[in-house]
Write a protein that holds these residues in place. Structure first.
Motif, PDB file in Angstrom:
ATOM      1  N   PRO A 191     -28.125   5.413 -16.230  1.00  0.00           N
ATOM      2  CA  PRO A 191     -27.985   3.984 -15.916  1.00  0.00           C
ATOM      3  C   PRO A 191     -28.354   3.647 -14.473  1.00  0.00           C
ATOM      4  O   PRO A 191     -28.105   4.430 -13.545  1.00  0.00           O
ATOM      5  N   ALA A 192     -28.940   2.470 -14.309  1.00  0.00           N
ATOM      6  CA  ALA A 192     -29.259   1.934 -12.982  1.00  0.00           C
ATOM      7  C   ALA A 192     -29.184   0.418 -13.070  1.00  0.00           C
ATOM      8  O   ALA A 192     -29.322  -0.163 -14.144  1.00  0.00           O
ATOM      9  N   ARG A 193     -28.950  -0.218 -11.927  1.00  0.00           N
ATOM     10  CA  ARG A 193     -28.825  -1.679 -11.908  1.00  0.00           C
ATOM     11  C   ARG A 193     -29.996  -2.301 -11.159  1.00  0.00           C
ATOM     12  O   ARG A 193     -30.412  -1.810 -10.102  1.00  0.00           O
ATOM     13  N   ARG A 212     -36.729  -3.043  -8.174  1.00  0.00           N
ATOM     14  CA  ARG A 212     -35.931  -2.140  -7.360  1.00  0.00           C
ATOM     15  C   ARG A 212     -34.629  -1.923  -8.116  1.00  0.00           C
ATOM     16  O   ARG A 212     -33.953  -2.886  -8.481  1.00  0.00           O
ATOM     17  N   VAL A 213     -34.298  -0.663  -8.388  1.00  0.00           N
ATOM     18  CA  VAL A 213     -33.072  -0.359  -9.117  1.00  0.00           C
ATOM     19  C   VAL A 213     -32.191   0.543  -8.254  1.00  0.00           C
ATOM     20  O   VAL A 213     -32.687   1.268  -7.382  1.00  0.00           O
ATOM     21  N   LEU A 214     -30.892   0.501  -8.532  1.00  0.00           N
ATOM     22  CA  LEU A 214     -29.928   1.285  -7.767  1.00  0.00           C
ATOM     23  C   LEU A 214     -29.054   2.064  -8.735  1.00  0.00           C
ATOM     24  O   LEU A 214     -28.498   1.493  -9.682  1.00  0.00           O
ATOM     25  N   ASP A 215     -28.954   3.370  -8.525  1.00  0.00           N
ATOM     26  CA  ASP A 215     -28.037   4.174  -9.328  1.00  0.00           C
ATOM     27  C   ASP A 215     -27.080   4.927  -8.415  1.00  0.00           C
ATOM     28  O   ASP A 215     -26.971   4.598  -7.220  1.00  0.00           O
ATOM     29  N   ARG A 242     -27.327   7.650  -7.049  1.00  0.00           N
ATOM     30  CA  ARG A 242     -27.960   8.512  -6.048  1.00  0.00           C
ATOM     31  C   ARG A 242     -28.850   7.747  -5.069  1.00  0.00           C
ATOM     32  O   ARG A 242     -29.382   8.337  -4.129  1.00  0.00           O
ATOM     33  N   GLY A 243     -29.020   6.444  -5.303  1.00  0.00           N
ATOM     34  CA  GLY A 243     -29.828   5.664  -4.370  1.00  0.00           C
ATOM     35  C   GLY A 243     -30.771   4.696  -5.048  1.00  0.00           C
ATOM     36  O   GLY A 243     -30.706   4.468  -6.259  1.00  0.00           O
ATOM     37  N   GLU A 244     -31.667   4.137  -4.245  1.00  0.00           N
ATOM     38  CA  GLU A 244     -32.577   3.096  -4.719  1.00  0.00           C
ATOM     39  C   GLU A 244     -33.927   3.686  -5.113  1.00  0.00           C
ATOM     40  O   GLU A 244     -34.420   4.629  -4.487  1.00  0.00           O
ATOM     41  N   MET A 245     -34.543   3.100  -6.172  1.00  0.00           N
ATOM     42  CA  MET A 245     -35.852   3.548  -6.645  1.00  0.00           C
ATOM     43  C   MET A 245     -36.700   2.352  -7.036  1.00  0.00           C
ATOM     44  O   MET A 245     -36.177   1.268  -7.307  1.00  0.00           O
ATOM     45  N   LEU A 246     -38.005   2.553  -7.076  1.00  0.00           N
ATOM     46  CA  LEU A 246     -38.936   1.567  -7.598  1.00  0.00           C
ATOM     47  C   LEU A 246     -39.158   1.888  -9.070  1.00  0.00           C
ATOM     48  O   LEU A 246     -39.569   3.006  -9.408  1.00  0.00           O
ATOM     49  N   TRP A 267     -28.251  -4.134 -16.202  1.00  0.00           N
ATOM     50  CA  TRP A 267     -28.128  -2.685 -16.287  1.00  0.00           C
ATOM     51  C   TRP A 267     -29.201  -2.168 -17.232  1.00  0.00           C
ATOM     52  O   TRP A 267     -29.368  -2.685 -18.340  1.00  0.00           O
ATOM     53  N   VAL A 268     -29.942  -1.156 -16.793  1.00  0.00           N
ATOM     54  CA  VAL A 268     -31.000  -0.565 -17.603  1.00  0.00           C
ATOM     55  C   VAL A 268     -30.808   0.951 -17.649  1.00  0.00           C
ATOM     56  O   VAL A 268     -30.106   1.526 -16.804  1.00  0.00           O
ATOM     57  N   LEU A 269     -31.424   1.573 -18.626  1.00  0.00           N
ATOM     58  CA  LEU A 269     -31.438   3.032 -18.715  1.00  0.00           C
ATOM     59  C   LEU A 269     -32.819   3.508 -18.304  1.00  0.00           C
ATOM     60  O   LEU A 269     -33.840   2.985 -18.783  1.00  0.00           O
ATOM     61  N   VAL A 270     -32.848   4.473 -17.408  1.00  0.00           N
ATOM     62  CA  VAL A 270     -34.117   4.889 -16.814  1.00  0.00           C
ATOM     63  C   VAL A 270     -34.300   6.402 -16.878  1.00  0.00           C
ATOM     64  O   VAL A 270     -33.347   7.159 -17.006  1.00  0.00           O
ATOM     65  N   ASP A 271     -35.567   6.785 -16.777  1.00  0.00           N
ATOM     66  CA  ASP A 271     -35.932   8.176 -16.508  1.00  0.00           C
ATOM     67  C   ASP A 271     -36.123   8.253 -14.998  1.00  0.00           C
ATOM     68  O   ASP A 271     -37.149   7.814 -14.476  1.00  0.00           O
ATOM     69  N   ALA A 272     -35.111   8.749 -14.295  1.00  0.00           N
ATOM     70  CA  ALA A 272     -35.105   8.716 -12.826  1.00  0.00           C
ATOM     71  C   ALA A 272     -35.832   9.927 -12.240  1.00  0.00           C
ATOM     72  O   ALA A 272     -35.629  11.057 -12.676  1.00  0.00           O
ATOM     73  N   ARG A 273     -36.679   9.652 -11.236  1.00  0.00           N
ATOM     74  CA  ARG A 273     -37.367  10.705 -10.498  1.00  0.00           C
ATOM     75  C   ARG A 273     -37.048  10.505  -9.015  1.00  0.00           C
ATOM     76  O   ARG A 273     -37.833   9.925  -8.263  1.00  0.00           O
ATOM     77  N   HIS A 274     -35.852  10.933  -8.640  1.00  0.00           N
ATOM     78  CA  HIS A 274     -35.343  10.653  -7.296  1.00  0.00           C
ATOM     79  C   HIS A 274     -36.206  11.263  -6.199  1.00  0.00           C
ATOM     80  O   HIS A 274     -36.325  10.698  -5.107  1.00  0.00           O
ATOM     81  N   GLU A 275     -36.807  12.408  -6.487  1.00  0.00           N
ATOM     82  CA  GLU A 275     -37.639  13.058  -5.465  1.00  0.00           C
ATOM     83  C   GLU A 275     -38.869  12.225  -5.125  1.00  0.00           C
ATOM     84  O   GLU A 275     -39.408  12.286  -4.020  1.00  0.00           O
ATOM     85  N   GLU A 276     -39.293  11.362  -6.075  1.00  0.00           N
ATOM     86  CA  GLU A 276     -40.436  10.467  -5.841  1.00  0.00           C
ATOM     87  C   GLU A 276     -39.977   9.071  -5.434  1.00  0.00           C
ATOM     88  O   GLU A 276     -40.797   8.250  -4.989  1.00  0.00           O
ATOM     89  N   GLY A 277     -38.690   8.796  -5.637  1.00  0.00           N
ATOM     90  CA  GLY A 277     -38.188   7.447  -5.391  1.00  0.00           C
ATOM     91  C   GLY A 277     -38.648   6.470  -6.451  1.00  0.00           C
ATOM     92  O   GLY A 277     -38.758   5.270  -6.205  1.00  0.00           O
ATOM     93  N   LYS A 278     -38.902   6.981  -7.673  1.00  0.00           N
ATOM     94  CA  LYS A 278     -39.424   6.146  -8.756  1.00  0.00           C
ATOM     95  C   LYS A 278     -38.638   6.378 -10.040  1.00  0.00           C
ATOM     96  O   LYS A 278     -37.934   7.379 -10.195  1.00  0.00           O
TER      97      LYS A 278
END
Length: 352
Positions: free
Chosen positions: A27-29, A39-42, A44-48, A67-78
């Motif tokens: 989940p991310a907001r 721009r979403v926030l979970d 662990r931080g903010e991502m594009l 609120w959305v469900l995402v495939d988060a790639r924190h190392e890329e910030g995406k």
């Protein structure tokens, strides 16, 4: 549950809804929108984030606060958006212009702060319109009378607002002495989200800055020619406050055209008229010329302002007209889809 997500407004209902989807999605907001890029926030931080191709096909794009469900790639910030979770509240209006289309203003908020300045911005009829939409949004309306330092007859105006908004919390604020800011701040407890709505220059961004403790939104001064505030906010953005609450500051609205509001909203915004109507002689009384009309009697004896009754009638007519427009649009869309389907069937038959 995840404490960091809880501070963003995550709850048991969202956790339950999440179980129906791929467990790898997190989940991310939505905190900011850039024309279908977000721009979403979970926790662990903010991502594009961008919607997946399958998600785009639904046509149900998220809004700030969702609120959305995402495939988060924190190392890329995406991240990639795959699903939109159910909303607990939604404040909408009809898009400006001739087109009959919904414009989502704010979602998943606990409070709708209706900001009206106590100088030239003061307009009770416009406030009634905002209250109607707020009641139907699923959030709790709160009225903020801003720029209290510019008002010479504060008690009179406060009483007028109380009369059209019984039971609604009222705050009077001032940027000069921070009056009312602490009371609003106490409402915005950790995990609570509020949307600030109002006309251009009502003082929304100034309030956001005072609540945050520094300038996170640009704030304009007062124009000398007409006493109105300078419009500053140009987009919707979810802002986290140091105390844990969250705010969605929105661009000022020149007008608020109603969208798909229900009778429950009318009843809540005009409880005084609805309650009077229950004591009319006839159950189907239209409150115009019928004998034994308690509403007209209240106008005649000064118990009810005639302008308020006119506003009640006007908003009801507007909703009826919008309902007819949306119904016609839906019928035309169905006919269009039927014609397209018939055309496809004929093409298949020809090939055979």
């Amino acid at each position: 549950m995840n404490e960091a997500l809880n501070l963003l407004g995550w709850n048991d209902q969202l956790e339950t809804a999440k179980q129906a989807y791929d467990k790898a999605w997190t989940p991310a907001r939505i905190v900011l929108e850039h024309k279908h890029m977000y721009r979403v926030l979970d926790d662990r931080g903010e991502m594009l984030a961008t919607p997946s191709g399958k998600f785009r096909q639904t046509g149900d794009y998220p809004a700030v606060g969702d609120w959305v469900l995402v495939d988060a790639r924190h190392e890329e910030g995406k991240a990639t958006i795959h699903a939109l979770l159910p909303r607990k509240s939604k404040f909408s209006r009809k898009e400006a212009g001739a087109v009959t289309k919904e414009q989502i203003v704010a979602v998943n908020v606990d409070y709708v702060y209706l900001v009206m300045a106590l100088n030239q911005d003061y307009n009770l009829r416009r406030l009634e319109r905002y209250l109607l939409a707020a009641y139907d949004s699923g959030a709790s309306p709160v009225i903020i009378l801003s720029k209290g330092d510019l008002c010479d007859n504060l008690e009179e105006k406060y009483s007028e607002v109380e009369a059209i908004a019984p039971g609604v919390t009222l705050h009077v604020t001032s940027a000069v002495d921070r009056r009312g800011v602490d009371a609003i701040s106490r409402q915005l407890a950790p995990g609570i989200t509020a949307a600030f709505l109002g006309s251009s220059g009502a003082g929304k961004s100034t309030l956001v800055n005072m609540l945050y403790g520094k300038d996170v939104q640009l704030a304009g001064g007062i124009r000398e020619d007409d006493g109105k505030g300078k419009h500053t906010t140009t987009h919707r953005e979810l802002v986290q406050l140091p105390g844990g609450g969250m705010i969605i500051d929105t661009p000022g609205m020149r007008e608020l055209q109603l969208w798909d509001q229900q009778h429950t909203g009318v009843s809540a915004a005009f409880t005084d008229i609805e309650q009077l109507g229950e004591t009319c002689r006839f159950r189907d009384c239209t409150h115009n010329n019928e004998p034994g009309c308690r509403v007209q009697e209240a106008v005649e004896n000064g118990e009810l302002e005639e302008e308020r009754l006119r506003s009640y009638f006007k908003l009801q007519r507007e909703l009826q007209y919008l309902d007819s427009k949306t119904s016609t649009k839906a019928q035309l869309e169905q006919r269009k889809q039927f014609k397209q389907l018939s055309k496809q069937v004929k093409q298949v038959k020809k090939r055979r």
